[in-house]
Design an enzyme around this catalytic site. Structure first.
Site, PDB file in Angstrom:
ATOM      1  CD  GLU A  29      65.236   0.758 112.761  1.00 15.98           C
ATOM      2  OE1 GLU A  29      64.117   0.950 112.113  1.00 15.98           O
ATOM      3  OE2 GLU A  29      65.570   1.049 113.685  1.00 15.98           O
ATOM      4  CG  LEU A  58      65.028  -2.610 114.888  1.00 17.38           C
ATOM      5  CD1 LEU A  58      64.435  -3.838 114.945  1.00 17.38           C
ATOM      6  CD2 LEU A  58      64.954  -1.449 115.934  1.00 17.38           C
ATOM      7  CB  ALA A  59      70.184   0.648 117.272  1.00 19.86           C
ATOM      8  CD  GLU A  60      64.678   3.129 116.035  1.00 19.45           C
ATOM      9  OE1 GLU A  60      65.052   2.617 117.221  1.00 19.45           O
ATOM     10  OE2 GLU A  60      64.075   2.553 115.374  1.00 19.45           O
ATOM     11  CD  GLN A  82      60.848  -0.030 109.496  1.00 22.74           C
ATOM     12  OE1 GLN A  82      60.423  -0.457 110.700  1.00 22.74           O
ATOM     13  NE2 GLN A  82      61.791  -0.312 108.752  1.00 22.74           N
ATOM     14  CG  PHE A  83      56.648   3.853 111.239  1.00 23.85           C
ATOM     15  CD1 PHE A  83      54.948   4.340 110.813  1.00 23.85           C
ATOM     16  CD2 PHE A  83      56.914   2.687 111.065  1.00 23.85           C
ATOM     17  CE1 PHE A  83      54.655   3.339 109.837  1.00 23.85           C
ATOM     18  CE2 PHE A  83      56.455   1.613 110.225  1.00 23.85           C
ATOM     19  CZ  PHE A  83      55.192   2.140 109.769  1.00 23.85           C
ATOM     20  CG  PHE A  86      59.764   3.483 115.332  1.00 23.45           C
ATOM     21  CD1 PHE A  86      58.484   3.480 116.293  1.00 23.45           C
ATOM     22  CD2 PHE A  86      59.261   2.596 114.569  1.00 23.45           C
ATOM     23  CE1 PHE A  86      57.339   2.859 116.282  1.00 23.45           C
ATOM     24  CE2 PHE A  86      58.191   2.014 114.307  1.00 23.45           C
ATOM     25  CZ  PHE A  86      57.254   1.863 115.329  1.00 23.45           C
ATOM     26  CB  ILE A  87      62.241  10.241 115.499  1.00 21.12           C
ATOM     27  CG1 ILE A  87      63.479  10.990 114.881  1.00 21.12           C
ATOM     28  CG2 ILE A  87      61.293  11.096 116.506  1.00 21.12           C
ATOM     29  CD1 ILE A  87      63.113  12.040 113.937  1.00 21.12           C
ATOM     30  CG  MET A  88      59.726   9.569 120.411  1.00 18.73           C
ATOM     31  SD  MET A  88      60.016  11.232 120.315  1.00 18.73           S
ATOM     32  CE  MET A  88      58.523  11.671 119.544  1.00 18.73           C
ATOM     33  CG  HIS A 129      52.798   2.101 113.356  1.00 14.90           C
ATOM     34  ND1 HIS A 129      52.585   1.582 114.624  1.00 14.90           N
ATOM     35  CD2 HIS A 129      54.135   1.366 112.871  1.00 14.90           C
ATOM     36  CE1 HIS A 129      53.591   0.285 114.598  1.00 14.90           C
ATOM     37  NE2 HIS A 129      54.208   0.375 113.796  1.00 14.90           N
TER      38      HIS A 129
END
Lengths: 327, 332
Positions: A29, A58-60, A82-83, A86-88, A129
């Site tokens: 992203e 925007l879709a990990e 990105q962070f 947000f890997i979850m 974050h």
């Protein structure tokens, strides 16, 4: 040798690998035109174009999963989360897929993907974050987890990760991005994944840590040295699988060991390091294993008082080191 | 006389019969696996029965020399079409070392064979969808003329990975064919409790691709739609979502008893539309296959299944300590 920041070393590694091998590409992203929210991919879009520096939806899970597919085909994707927080949504892809592809196919397929993510606190990032997420992945054989502390290590290890034939999670401390600077050669070099590195030699106590906490330990070690206490600082660099030999060697050298992580203490990387020490070199200890870590609360709060309370810092490290030295 | 539909879309009698043989081989292998399971010789089976027409019709429409397939666990018809053999399937059923899918590490139905571009899969459903998108992306980057074909059930079309993958492919106009094998049940939960929209293919619109719902019991119709989707993909026109309507003729797996959630009448009714029977009748009606050929094919397939079973049964297991290998690449 030029002195560069930790984040610039990461960008250098990606640029050099993309120049070296046309199969290397970046997806994530905001990694394209914007160059990443931290600017880790700055300049890559202009140099390599939108086909190799891909701004994704925007879709990990898709960022990881599309990267995994490309890696199985034979590409060398570098997927950016990105962070780390947000890997979850991508955990299923990373654990059920990337980690198991070689094993489940009996070595028929493999998955040479790198997933980069900024982790860590001390930047007013609050719960989502600031987190350290390595422990989530550190019991998944098939994965490798690299967490460099210096620009030199970051460049050499990221290059090694990109060339690795297996999936590598590459966690970068976001506070280190611009805070930490160091000498980094312009040319090509790689450092071995799976090897810890002695960052300071000492005879009295041993600190084992990784990431930003390495710098806290080195600062505290300077202070202790003024009082004649010499500290061995071992930087794990790869937190999974662990360099057991280096851990035991560092413990045996002084017989007193402090383990530091910025993550919550329970079930952390340092829990496993403790177990390795207890299993393999218990009788070399002159003091109980000491751990310094974040408290066992879900994540780091936003307010400066509570954030400071959560974070490891050089003062906390110094205090723990002195207690250990005096044991 | 029945209208000859395969010739009108460019399929020879020989190819149509070849499709039938592949469907029948899948069916007979599957039936044998159930027998082996019920007699205590293999621990698990998960079936393709009822879905062979969709699987084989689709696979034959692809370029089997360069396209990639990412099958889900029922897709025996797809993998047989892509070069997996009866012995390979049975080696997997018996979990033997020589199983090309996994060396006996995974349950049957977890297909994978790199030399035939059958991409390794797992059990959490729909994770293969983003992989298909990634391989299509890689093919586009490498300027290869390949298409990826990925399948999943209607229940799986609710998973985030379906939506994330389909959207990615739509945004980047990638050569992916998404084929839903709608067999009406996600284990016990019927389609009306799975979908808020009428058809799985309605979901295509959200991702900027054409969507079709077709008769999955008719291999000729499936062939036609997949062929057109592959041609669009190769022309750079992006992905397609095809929903094939089928029916799962068996329980979900050897560990499921479907009497708890669907009536015998419903299953019997579906059996009268069994694609193996209807396609056989079609081939005979159009003159593509006669009685003599049919018997020869039956005998040949029975022989293949027997040989494969015998071979796999007597093949060695992996050594116990082989469980430790292939976690990472071997040290150079």
């Amino acid at each position: 040798m030029p002195v560069v920041s930790y984040i610039n070393a990461i960008t250098m590694a990606m640029r050099e690998e993309m120049e070296r091998d046309s199969k290397v590409f970046v997806l994530g992203e905001d990694v394209g035109k914007k160059g990443g929210v931290f600017k880790a991919t700055q300049g890559l879009y202009d140099q390599f174009g939108e086909a190799r520096v891909i701004d994704t939806p925007l879709a990990e899970s898709a960022i990881a999963g599309v990267g995994i597919g490309a890696a199985m085909y034979g590409m060398r994707p570098i997927a950016e989360m990105q962070f780390a927080d947000f890997i979850m949504p991508a955990v299923n892809q990373i654990i059920s897929e990337a980690a198991r592809i070689r094993y489940r196919s009996n070595n028929d397929w493999n998955c040479p993907i790198v997933i980069r993510a900024p982790y860590g606190g001390g930047i007013h990032g609050a719960l989502y974050h600031s987190q350290s997420v390595e422990a989530v992945f550190a019991n998944q054989p098939g994965l490798k987890i690299v967490m460099p502390s210096t620009p030199y290590d970051a460049k050499g290890l990221l290059k090694a990760a990109i060339r690795d034939d297996d999936p590598v999670l590459f966690f970068e401390h976001k506070r280190a991005y611009r805070l930490i600077k160091g000498e980094v050669p312009d040319g090509d070099y790689v450092l071995p994944i799976g090897r810890a590195d002695v960052k300071r030699k000492g005879e009295d106590i041993t600190v084992i840590t990784y990431g930003l906490c390495v710098h806290f330990a080195l600062q505290a070690a300077e202070r202790l040295a003024k009082d004649g206490i010499e500290t061995e600082v071992l930087d794990l660099r790869t937190v999974y699988p662990l360099d057991k030999e280096a851990v035991c060697e560092a413990v045996k050298k002084t017989g007193k060991v402090l383990l530091i992580t910025e993550d919550n203490k329970e079930g952390s990387i340092m829990s496993e390091v403790s177990a390795i020490i207890a299993e393999h070199c218990l009788f070399d200890l002159d003091a109980p294993i000491k751990r310094l870590a974040g408290p066992d609360v879900p994540a780091m709060p936003y307010s400066p008082t509570m954030e400071k309370f959560f974070m490891v810092n050089p003062d906390k490290v110094e205090k723990a080191m002195r207690e250990l030295a005096e044991f | 006389m029945t209208e000859n539909r395969h010739k009108s879309i460019g399929l020879s009698d020989e190819t149509a019969v070849e499709m039938y043989k592949t469907m029948l081989l899948a069916r007979r292998l599957d039936e044998r696996m159930w027998l082996l399971n019920r007699s205590g010789q293999i621990p698990f089976v998960i079936s393709c029965q009822g879905q062979e027409a969709a699987q084989v019709g689709a696979a034959f429409a692809l370029d089997r020399s360069k396209d990639y397939v990412l099958p889900y666990y029922r897709d025996m018809g797809v993998v047989l079409s892509f070069g997996m053999t009866a012995a390979d399937i049975m080696l997997s059923g018996f979990a033997k070392a020589e199983d090309p899918n996994s060396g006996g590490r995974q349950m049957p139905g977890h297909f994978g064979q790199k030399k035939n571009r059958i991409v390794t899969g797992s059990s959490p459903v729909t994770t293969q969808v983003p992989h298909a998108v990634g391989i299509a992306l890689a093919g586009k980057m490498e300027k290869k003329d390949l298409v990826t074909f990925v399948t999943f059930g209607e229940g799986s079309s609710n998973q985030g990975d379906f939506h994330e993958g389909a959207n990615f492919a739509g945004v980047h106009k990638l050569p992916v064919i998404f084929m839903c094998e709608n067999n009406k049940y996600a284990i016990s939960v019927p389609v009306e409790k799975q979908l808020a929209c009428e058809k799985v293919s309605d979901r295509a619109q959200g991702y900027g691709m054409p969507g079709f719902t077709i008769n999955g019991n008719d291999p000729i119709e499936v062939y036609k739609y997949v062929k057109e989707a592959a041609e669009r993909a190769r022309r750079g026109e992006g992905p397609t979502l095809i929903e094939t309507i089928t029916y799962r003729l068996t329980a979900h797996s050897s560990d499921d008893d479907d009497r708890a959630y669907r009536s015998r009448e419903e299953v019997e009714q579906a059996k009268s539309n069994d694609p193996i029977l209807t396609f056989k009748a079609y081939l005979k009606d159009t003159g593509a296959m006669d009685e003599k050929m049919e018997k020869a094919i039956d005998a040949e397939i029975t022989r293949q299944v027997d040989e494969a079973t015998e071979y796999a049964e007597s093949a060695p297991y992996a050594k116990p300590e082989d469980a430790l290998t292939h976690v990472y690449a071997e040290e150079q």
